[in-house]
Enzyme design. Structure first.
Site, PDB file in Angstrom:
ATOM      1  CG  ASP A 202      -1.795  -1.162   1.375  1.00 36.70           C
ATOM      2  OD1 ASP A 202      -1.297  -2.293   1.268  1.00 36.70           O
ATOM      3  OD2 ASP A 202      -2.995  -0.956   1.598  1.00 36.70           O
ATOM      4  CB  THR A 203       3.610   2.279   2.261  1.00 39.29           C
ATOM      5  OG1 THR A 203       2.855   2.074   3.452  1.00 39.29           O
ATOM      6  CG2 THR A 203       4.494   3.499   2.427  1.00 39.29           C
TER       7      THR A 203
END
Length: 407
Positions: A202-203
């Site tokens: 996600d990051t």
């Protein structure tokens, strides 16, 4: 993309009945107990509240319990549910596979525990459907979010996001909330560059999107933490730190094609506004006010020094003239950003016009004061300050008209 602003094309408003607009991926690993209730609840919510055709994809991360059987039963029961089976674990790997295979124009995912209130799902994906934004994330850290979770997870979450801001200059607020969406055309360009296959996925995706100049929409969510969460916090934290280090090195060394991504996907600057639209007005007002305060103090000091030998009216004329010239020069450079000698004479003439109006206001105020009350230094200063405030407003309008929309 370096020319005029080109907005994203909106998703077809009335798609065919068999064409899903949204594909919600639910990555799972050994979730035979929670999977059924989760998917049925999600399906019921989408059926009742989502105005477009949808699809739910269960992405099975090599489960070794009864999860595959539950997923197949759900697919048989609900026509909008599909199953994707992976032979290797990894949430990032599951999302990459499911999103890459989906024909839907908008892709999303959420955790199987449904910690996020589903009322936020439509606000999450609506900006992507309309073309307003490119990615969307739920955030538990907004002031209007309502979150129920333990102090340890709260501290870890906020610390992690502060670390991202410091190490990777992240501007999004909540990287790890399991509630995100992305346009499929954007995903097709970014996913090949995302190396992580686990929780850092996600990051990494969000950082790349931010650096590519994409618009990330944030939705405050109501979140109730799952006390039965199986996430290994220590192992996940260590993997995230390794991911931050790897991604930071790639950004510093130029290993990622960010310039190409920005040119291809980024939103170009907006065209110049029409001449009648004010530009930078709040900043100009702040700087003009600072210059005005300094000018007023200088004016009052000069007035007091000249008041004795010259009298009130001549002292007012001298003090106002000197500070008006200095005020115009300061505002020309500091407030309106005008440098050089071009149009300097015109600007000072405009400043002198402002001076004349200020002189009329202050002299008239002094004349009225002296005609109605006995002379008093305190009253003189009070009246002059009030008159100067009115003159200052007129000065700003005149100077902005002269300097801001200049050929």
């Amino acid at each position: 993309m370096t020319g005029t602003y080109a907005p994203r094309v909106a998703v077809q408003a009335r798609p065919a009945a068999d064409s899903a607009v949204l594909d919600v991926v639910v990555p799972v690993y050994n979730e035979e107990v929670d999977l059924g209730p989760c998917v049925r609840r999600l399906h019921a919510h989408l059926t009742a509240h989502f105005p477009y055709p949808f699809r739910i994809t269960v992405a099975d991360n090599a489960s070794v319990d009864g999860t595959p059987a539950v997923a197949r039963a759900l697919a048989d029961e609900l026509p909008e549910v599909g199953v994707l089976r992976l032979d290797e674990k990894g949430r990032g790997r599951a999302l990459r596979a499911a999103w890459s295979a989906s024909p839907a124009p908008v892709l999303a995912y959420m955790d199987v525990d449904l910690s996020t209130d589903l009322a936020a799902l439509l606000p999450l994906v609506a900006p992507l459907i309309s073309g307003h934004s490119d990615l969307a994330i739920g955030t538990r850290l907004a002031r209007t979010s309502r979150v129920v979770r333990g102090a340890k997870r709260e501290v870890i979450s906020r610390g992690y996001n502060l670390l991202l801001r410091g190490a990777l200059a992240a501007r999004f607020s909540d990287a790890q909330c399991g509630f995100k969406a992305i346009r499929a055309d954007v995903a097709a360009e970014l996913l090949p560059l995302v190396r992580d296959t686990g929780w850092f996925f996600d990051t990494e995706l969000l950082v790349l999107a931010q650096r590519a100049g994409l618009r990330i929409h944030e939705v405050p969510v109501d979140w109730v933490d799952d006390p039965d969460s199986r996430v290994d916090i220590v192992a996940t934290a260590l993997a995230d730190l390794r991911g931050i280090g790897r991604l930071g090195r790639a950004l510093v060394t130029g290993a990622l094609p960010l310039a190409q991504l920005r040119a291809q996907l980024g939103r170009a600057p907006l065209p110049a506004p029409p001449a009648q639209v004010p530009v930078g007005l709040p900043r100009q007002l702040a700087r003009f006010a600072a210059v005005g305060v300094a000018s007023t103090l200088a004016y009052l000091l000069l007035f007091l020094l000249a008041r004795g030998p010259l009298g009130a009216q001549p002292a007012n004329l001298l003090a106002l003239l000197l500070t008006a010239v200095a005020n115009t020069a300061a505002n020309r450079r500091l407030t309106f950003g005008v440098t050089g000698r071009r149009h300097a004479g015109r600007h000072h003439l405009q400043g002198l016009l402002a001076f004349a109006l200020g002189l009329a206001l202050t002299s008239g105020s002094l004349a009225v004061l002296h005609a109605t009350t006995p002379p008093s230094r305190g009253w003189e200063l009070t009246v002059l300050v009030a008159a100067n405030l009115a003159a200052t407003a007129l000065r700003f309008l005149l100077l902005r008209l002269a300097m801001h929309h200049r050929p």
